[in-house]
Design a protein around this motif. Structure first.
Motif, PDB file in Angstrom:
ATOM      1  N   MET A  89      45.589  45.196  46.041  1.00 56.82           N
ATOM      2  CA  MET A  89      46.974  45.410  46.444  1.00 56.82           C
ATOM      3  C   MET A  89      47.525  44.277  47.297  1.00 56.82           C
ATOM      4  N   THR A  90      46.707  43.767  48.207  1.00 59.53           N
ATOM      5  CA  THR A  90      47.184  42.692  49.072  1.00 59.53           C
ATOM      6  C   THR A  90      47.491  41.440  48.266  1.00 59.53           C
ATOM      7  N   ALA A  91      46.630  41.139  47.288  1.00 58.62           N
ATOM      8  CA  ALA A  91      46.838  39.942  46.474  1.00 58.62           C
ATOM      9  C   ALA A  91      48.126  40.016  45.682  1.00 58.62           C
ATOM     10  N   ALA A  92      48.582  41.220  45.346  1.00 60.24           N
ATOM     11  CA  ALA A  92      49.810  41.360  44.567  1.00 60.24           C
ATOM     12  C   ALA A  92      50.988  40.707  45.276  1.00 60.24           C
ATOM     13  N   ARG A  93      51.044  40.824  46.604  1.00 61.30           N
ATOM     14  CA  ARG A  93      52.144  40.228  47.360  1.00 61.30           C
ATOM     15  C   ARG A  93      52.130  38.711  47.282  1.00 61.30           C
ATOM     16  N   GLU A  94      50.952  38.154  46.993  1.00 60.55           N
ATOM     17  CA  GLU A  94      50.832  36.699  46.921  1.00 60.55           C
ATOM     18  C   GLU A  94      51.230  36.153  45.550  1.00 60.55           C
ATOM     19  N   MET A  95      51.602  37.044  44.626  1.00 63.14           N
ATOM     20  CA  MET A  95      51.854  36.631  43.243  1.00 63.14           C
ATOM     21  C   MET A  95      53.338  36.432  42.933  1.00 63.14           C
ATOM     22  N   GLU A  96      54.160  36.310  43.945  1.00 64.05           N
ATOM     23  CA  GLU A  96      55.601  36.156  43.706  1.00 64.05           C
ATOM     24  C   GLU A  96      55.875  34.891  42.902  1.00 64.05           C
ATOM     25  N   GLY A  97      56.565  35.077  41.778  1.00 64.21           N
ATOM     26  CA  GLY A  97      56.916  33.960  40.921  1.00 64.21           C
ATOM     27  C   GLY A  97      55.791  33.446  40.050  1.00 64.21           C
ATOM     28  N   ALA A  98      54.660  34.138  40.012  1.00 64.20           N
ATOM     29  CA  ALA A  98      53.489  33.657  39.280  1.00 64.20           C
ATOM     30  C   ALA A  98      53.397  34.300  37.902  1.00 64.20           C
ATOM     31  N   ASP A  99      52.590  33.682  37.050  1.00 63.50           N
ATOM     32  CA  ASP A  99      52.227  34.263  35.755  1.00 63.50           C
ATOM     33  C   ASP A  99      50.857  34.911  35.914  1.00 63.50           C
ATOM     34  N   VAL A 100      50.810  36.228  35.676  1.00 63.79           N
ATOM     35  CA  VAL A 100      49.638  37.027  36.016  1.00 63.79           C
ATOM     36  C   VAL A 100      49.110  37.725  34.769  1.00 63.79           C
ATOM     37  N   TYR A 101      47.795  37.863  34.695  1.00 64.99           N
ATOM     38  CA  TYR A 101      47.151  38.558  33.578  1.00 64.99           C
ATOM     39  C   TYR A 101      46.303  39.703  34.121  1.00 64.99           C
ATOM     40  N   VAL A 102      46.382  40.842  33.428  1.00 63.87           N
ATOM     41  CA  VAL A 102      45.598  42.026  33.780  1.00 63.87           C
ATOM     42  C   VAL A 102      44.712  42.349  32.596  1.00 63.87           C
ATOM     43  N   VAL A 103      43.402  42.447  32.824  1.00 63.54           N
ATOM     44  CA  VAL A 103      42.461  42.752  31.747  1.00 63.54           C
ATOM     45  C   VAL A 103      42.001  44.195  31.906  1.00 63.54           C
ATOM     46  N   GLY A 104      42.282  45.015  30.911  1.00 62.79           N
ATOM     47  CA  GLY A 104      41.883  46.409  30.953  1.00 62.79           C
ATOM     48  C   GLY A 104      42.930  47.295  30.315  1.00 62.79           C
ATOM     49  N   GLY A 105      42.477  48.401  29.727  1.00 61.98           N
ATOM     50  CA  GLY A 105      43.404  49.279  29.030  1.00 61.98           C
ATOM     51  C   GLY A 105      43.492  50.672  29.597  1.00 61.98           C
ATOM     52  N   GLY A 106      42.885  50.912  30.770  1.00 64.14           N
ATOM     53  CA  GLY A 106      42.932  52.241  31.379  1.00 64.14           C
ATOM     54  C   GLY A 106      44.128  52.416  32.296  1.00 64.14           C
ATOM     55  N   LEU A 110      33.289  40.346  34.257  1.00 61.08           N
ATOM     56  CA  LEU A 110      33.768  39.597  33.100  1.00 61.08           C
ATOM     57  C   LEU A 110      32.670  38.691  32.545  1.00 61.08           C
ATOM     58  N   ARG A 111      31.843  38.182  33.425  1.00 61.09           N
ATOM     59  CA  ARG A 111      30.708  37.318  33.067  1.00 61.09           C
ATOM     60  C   ARG A 111      31.158  36.013  32.392  1.00 61.09           C
ATOM     61  N   VAL A 112      32.234  35.456  32.903  1.00 60.83           N
ATOM     62  CA  VAL A 112      32.657  34.096  32.542  1.00 60.83           C
ATOM     63  C   VAL A 112      32.480  33.262  33.811  1.00 60.83           C
ATOM     64  N   THR A 169      47.217  42.689  22.458  1.00 61.50           N
ATOM     65  CA  THR A 169      46.066  43.433  21.962  1.00 61.50           C
ATOM     66  C   THR A 169      45.079  42.498  21.261  1.00 61.50           C
ATOM     67  N   CYS A 170      43.876  43.020  21.049  1.00 59.42           N
ATOM     68  CA  CYS A 170      42.826  42.256  20.342  1.00 59.42           C
ATOM     69  C   CYS A 170      42.647  40.872  20.953  1.00 59.42           C
ATOM     70  N   THR A 171      42.639  40.828  22.281  1.00 56.52           N
ATOM     71  CA  THR A 171      42.557  39.552  22.991  1.00 56.52           C
ATOM     72  C   THR A 171      41.579  39.683  24.150  1.00 56.52           C
ATOM     73  N   GLU A 172      40.806  38.626  24.391  1.00 58.73           N
ATOM     74  CA  GLU A 172      39.903  38.612  25.532  1.00 58.73           C
ATOM     75  C   GLU A 172      39.931  37.250  26.203  1.00 58.73           C
ATOM     76  N   VAL A 173      39.504  37.227  27.464  1.00 59.34           N
ATOM     77  CA  VAL A 173      39.433  35.990  28.241  1.00 59.34           C
ATOM     78  C   VAL A 173      38.056  35.380  28.038  1.00 59.34           C
ATOM     79  N   VAL A 174      38.008  34.128  27.634  1.00 59.27           N
ATOM     80  CA  VAL A 174      36.720  33.479  27.376  1.00 59.27           C
ATOM     81  C   VAL A 174      36.464  32.280  28.292  1.00 59.27           C
ATOM     82  N   ASP A 175      37.497  31.822  29.001  1.00 60.14           N
ATOM     83  CA  ASP A 175      37.293  30.680  29.895  1.00 60.14           C
ATOM     84  C   ASP A 175      38.482  30.592  30.837  1.00 60.14           C
ATOM     85  N   GLY A 176      38.371  29.751  31.831  1.00 56.20           N
ATOM     86  CA  GLY A 176      39.449  29.552  32.785  1.00 56.20           C
ATOM     87  C   GLY A 176      38.982  28.643  33.898  1.00 56.20           C
ATOM     88  N   GLY A 177      39.911  28.235  34.762  1.00 54.18           N
ATOM     89  CA  GLY A 177      39.517  27.376  35.864  1.00 54.18           C
ATOM     90  C   GLY A 177      40.692  26.929  36.684  1.00 54.18           C
TER      91      GLY A 177
END
Length: 554
Positions: A364-381, A345-347, A429-437
């Motif tokens: 896959m393991t991290a998915a189990r840790e995401m219960e009740g979370a708001d999650v983002y997936v970057v990619g269209g494949g 991603l290079r951010v 669509t037409c969206t990208e991640v530019v920062d976070g923390g």
């Protein structure tokens, strides 16, 4: 607590309960005669702290259509698998209207209710689904590897993800738990975490995931391959595994060198539904491990954890030499099937959080840790789509972010259909991640609209990056031609000035005689599991032809 199977039918619940009697030792069987009653049963199980592994229902319910019932049940228990077991009187007539729902992910299988004992085809489907549920939704009952760690840090998660991909059930134990104390007693008092105790081998203090691979499979220097092998396969993804199976089954000596987990990028897929011969889908891990076992049966040797550092071309009949960090393999032919890596991603602030909320690949393991979370997936494949569908079993919300105006150009229609019909998944669509923390782990992202430049800050506890393909073949010599992006050129894609005697190399042959390429690493490949496996099989006749002169002179 014992997981529950909920069996739903107005008129045939007793038949279903009798048929599912073989599961009574390992699962609690509960029956219901309507959708509403099934919800009451499920709520009671959940209130008692239990889990539901599977809903099985007749194709007709008295209080609402079965697809509407599935919607309610998924909302209540998103991790449970869902099956229609249609009564034989209605199986054919109900199928056309219900199979559309299976194609859009509303449920997992449409089966014929058994008409007698030992309907193993039916139960094969049931056990497949229960196995998939058990490997993704809950901690395993039988543990092959114990991990002792006081915190779920990035390294601990990486180790567990590696073990999941290798088909080795693991569990994390607190150092002061009974399991943690058992492992700690095998080591000196002063230890650093995580500790890994695998398959009754001596426990280790793991510094890297590779330490775990070496502890289980041995270090490169532990092996001695003195003879020249017929085929060295570099990369253990679908292309490399197919090459190994077909080459070894035809009597060639084969060594597969894999730096990470067998299965490659495909091995991280939670469910591949469009692979030929698996109507209910198969996880990438299971597909990879079945192929590995098949190759082992024919005599293939796997060297897992070997990072290939260089290829020395053979000259004047001498074999090629594949060099690794701990040893070398001499081979008459080499098949390059190293696949691709996800682009970065290079951010910088997000790169610093990789392993603590930010993940490359499906993790896959991290998915189990995401219960009740708001999650983002970057990619269209397809990999991104499969990851989103799987994450939606756990996360409160999953948002797919793509720079393109739609998913249609890059994702299979069956996945687009599943995503459209999953209420937990949104596509931006037409969206990208530019920062976070975040403080120690991911807490927020900044998203930018690529059309307007408008930015928005959103809460996020998980970011899964599946950003497309970068080749992984810097270790190849200049003799092997590559395209402008670094992918290996084969066949007629090779520039004319590098043809020999006015002829291009064979279809999967490179510019270095005796070296072939298959799968995603090859320029112009389809980047699909099935096509990679097909290329892996197709390269074997070319290997035979290359080896034939030597065989004739033997």
């Amino acid at each position: 607590m014992t997981p529950t199977l909920v069996l739903v039918s107005e008129h045939h619940s007793d038949t279903l309960r009798e048929e599912f009697g073989r599961y009574a030792r390992d699962y609690e069987l509960r029956t219901a005669r309507s959708s509403a009653e099934a919800i009451e049963v499920a709520e009671a199980v959940l209130a008692d702290g239990g889990t539901i592994a599977l809903f099985v229902t007749d194709s007709r319910l008295p209080d609402q259509p079965v697809l509407a019932a599935f919607h309610e049940w998924r909302r209540l228990v998103p991790t449970a698998r869902r099956v229609i077991a249609a009564h034989w009187e209605h199986f054919i007539t109900d199928a056309p209207g219900l199979r559309v729902g299976m194609a859009t992910g509303k449920y997992d299988a449409y089966l014929l209710m058994p008409r007698g004992v030992r309907d193993e085809e039916f139960h094969n489907a049931i056990t497949d689904l229960l196995s998939d549920w058990g490997s993704t939704a809950v901690d395993p009952e039988v543990v092959a590897v114990k991990i002792v760690s006081p915190a779920q840090d990035a390294l601990t998660l990486g180790i567990r993800d590696y073990l999941d991909r290798m088909g080795m059930p693991s569990r994390v134990y607190d150092p002061d738990s009974e399991g943690g104390r058992f492992v700690r007693e095998l080591l000196p008092d002063d230890v650093s975490y995580p500790l890994v105790y695998a398959l009754n081998r001596p426990p280790i203090e793991a510094r890297t995931v590779r330490d775990v691979a070496v502890a289980i499979y041995g270090a490169p220097e532990d092996f001695s391959i003195d003879q020249v092998v017929d085929v060295a396969v570099v990369g253990g993804g679908p292309a490399g595994l197919a090459t190994a199976v077909y080459a070894a089954s035809e009597g060639l000596s084969v060594v597969v060198l894999e730096a990470e987990a067998i299965g490659g990028q495909a091995g991280t897929s939670s469910m591949i539904r469009n692979y030929l011969g698996f109507p209910r889908g198969i996880s990438g891990m299971r597909l990879a491990q079945r192929a590995r076992n098949q190759a082992l049966r024919f005599g293939t040797q796997f060297l897992t954890g070997w990072e290939v550092t260089s290829l020395e071309p053979g000259r004047d009949g001498a074999p090629h030499v594949v060099r690794t960090e701990g040893g070398a393999v001499a081979a008459r032919s080499v098949v390059v099937s190293t696949g691709v890596a996800y682009r970065k991603l290079r951010v910088d602030p997000l790169e610093a959080l990789v392993g603590t909320g930010v993940h490359y690949g499906a993790a896959m393991t991290a998915a189990r840790e995401m219960e009740g979370a708001d999650v983002y997936v970057v990619g269209g494949g397809n990999s991104a789509g499969q990851a989103a569908v799987h994450l939606a079993r756990f996360a409160r919300s999953v948002t797919i972010l793509v720079r393109r105006p739609s998913l249609a150009e890059t994702m299979s229609q069956y996945l687009i259909g599943e995503i459209d019909h999953n209420p937990r998944i949104e596509v931006r669509t037409c969206t990208e991640v530019v920062d976070g923390g975040g403080e120690g782990r991911l807490e927020w992202l900044c998203l930018e609209d690529t059309r307007s430049g408008e930015r928005e800050r959103v809460d996020a506890q998980g970011l899964f990056l599946l950003l497309g393909a970068e080749p992984h073949c810097d270790w190849l010599p200049p003799d092997v031609a590559r395209d402008g992006r670094g992918f290996v050129l084969t066949g007629r894609d090779v520039p004319r000035d590098q043809w020999r005697d006015g002829l291009p190399p064979d279809n999967l042959a490179t510019t270095l005689p005796g070296v072939f390429a298959a799968g995603d690493i090859r320029s112009g490949s389809m980047k699909r599991v099935a096509s990679a496996a097909g290329e892996g099989a197709s390269v074997v006749p070319l290997v035979h032809a290359w080896l034939a002169p030597e065989a004739d002179g033997a």
